[in-house]
Design an enzyme around this catalytic site. Sequence first.
Site, short mmCIF file in Angstrom:
data_model
loop_
_atom_site.label_atom_id
_atom_site.label_comp_id
_atom_site.label_asym_id
_atom_site.label_seq_id
_atom_site.Cartn_x
_atom_site.Cartn_y
_atom_site.Cartn_z
N SER A 194 17.45 0.63 5.58
CA SER A 194 17.25 2.26 5.50
C SER A 194 18.41 3.16 5.75
O SER A 194 19.22 2.64 6.87
CB SER A 194 16.10 2.67 6.59
N THR B 202 0.87 -1.21 0.00
CA THR B 202 -0.05 0.08 0.07
C THR B 202 0.72 1.27 0.07
O THR B 202 0.26 2.31 -0.20
CB THR B 202 -0.89 -0.08 1.30
N LYS C 89 15.33 -1.01 12.28
CA LYS C 89 15.82 -1.29 10.66
C LYS C 89 17.14 -1.85 10.65
O LYS C 89 17.37 -2.95 9.94
CB LYS C 89 15.71 0.18 10.06
N ARG D 298 3.88 9.65 -2.03
CA ARG D 298 4.12 9.87 -0.57
C ARG D 298 3.28 10.11 0.33
O ARG D 298 2.32 11.00 -0.16
CB ARG D 298 5.60 10.72 -0.56
N GLU E 112 18.35 5.62 7.66
CA GLU E 112 18.42 5.90 9.01
C GLU E 112 19.21 5.29 9.87
O GLU E 112 19.41 5.46 11.02
CB GLU E 112 17.00 6.01 9.41
N TYR F 106 13.09 3.77 14.95
CA TYR F 106 12.86 3.33 13.72
C TYR F 106 14.21 2.93 13.06
O TYR F 106 14.42 1.79 12.51
CB TYR F 106 12.25 4.34 12.82
N ALA G 209 7.37 -3.48 4.07
CA ALA G 209 6.47 -3.06 5.15
C ALA G 209 7.29 -2.86 6.17
O ALA G 209 8.18 -3.23 6.72
CB ALA G 209 5.55 -4.30 5.44
#
Length: 328
Positions: free
Chosen positions: A127, A10, A155, A186, A129, A151, A79
């Site tokens: 990521s 999605t 990850k 986005r 990040e 987060y 996801a």
Amino acid sequence: MPSALITGITGQDGMYLAELLLSKGYRVYGLIRGQNNPKRALVEQEVPGVRLLTGDLTDLSSLIRAYEQAQPDEVYNLAAMSFVAYSWENARLTSEVTGMGVLNMLEAIRLYAGDDIAKVRFCQASSSEMFGKVQEVPQRETTLLWPRSPYGVAKAFGHHMTINYRESYGLHASTAILFTHESPRRGPEYVTRKISMAVARIALGLEKEIWLGNIDAKRDWGFAGDYVEAMWRMLQQHDGDDYVVATGQTHSIREFLSIAFRRAGITDWAGCVQHDPRLLRPAEVDMLIGDPSKAHQRLGWEPTVSFSELVEMMVDADLAEQRVLASK
């Protein structure tokens, strides 16, 4: 006809990847959470060729069921609880979905495939990040990870677990260390889309200002449609590996604002942007810039959309959307 299973169908990456795979003749399955997922209709409208399955990254049995239904040759785990600011408010849920969810995906492959684990190829969307408090500029596949958000920590767990399953079980597993990537698809909670939507509404006289946090933070921004191409190329290689996917250039949020307002016909935009200290991160990541040399050399991958083109694409899409909404 090869079969692929995509989690995070999605999101912007999921839809762009689905379009790419369908164009290459794949049978594409998308995993969605819950029978009444509000985004189900969006996927069916945007990518009608996708076959949707119900599953949950926190439920191992549902993932095994999805594998048995899709019989995938390739699995793309996109996801995640991916809004970084939200991860401080919900660190546990972020860890369960974005971190442990990867372990569940990997373990489900091991249980589903058994001794024939090599029949499934897996790509984990890692990521930038994870680099957080950067220890090297630019960041490479070998750069020490120092995440600065729940987060990023989650990850990093999923990233290392993917490598572990590759080395422990011989799974064809690759990690795509994706630097920041955007598109008109986005979500509105992300700063880039928040800007493009606000700029469109300000240009149309529907709003007067936008409130932002640190506009001097810098990121390596690319186009989501380019980045999913890199992920597909990873799974076409003989062996799984780790790849930084980036443009190798960095730009500030201030630059993003300047291009966005200019595209909408506004040159003097300083009064349109207000500072809100509540939008600052508890631990800021000031600059991320990736070294995509390995992806260039091994995958033959290059980004096709420049930073300015990306910003203009997003503003144009939001101007068109806001005009339609304003006319109703």
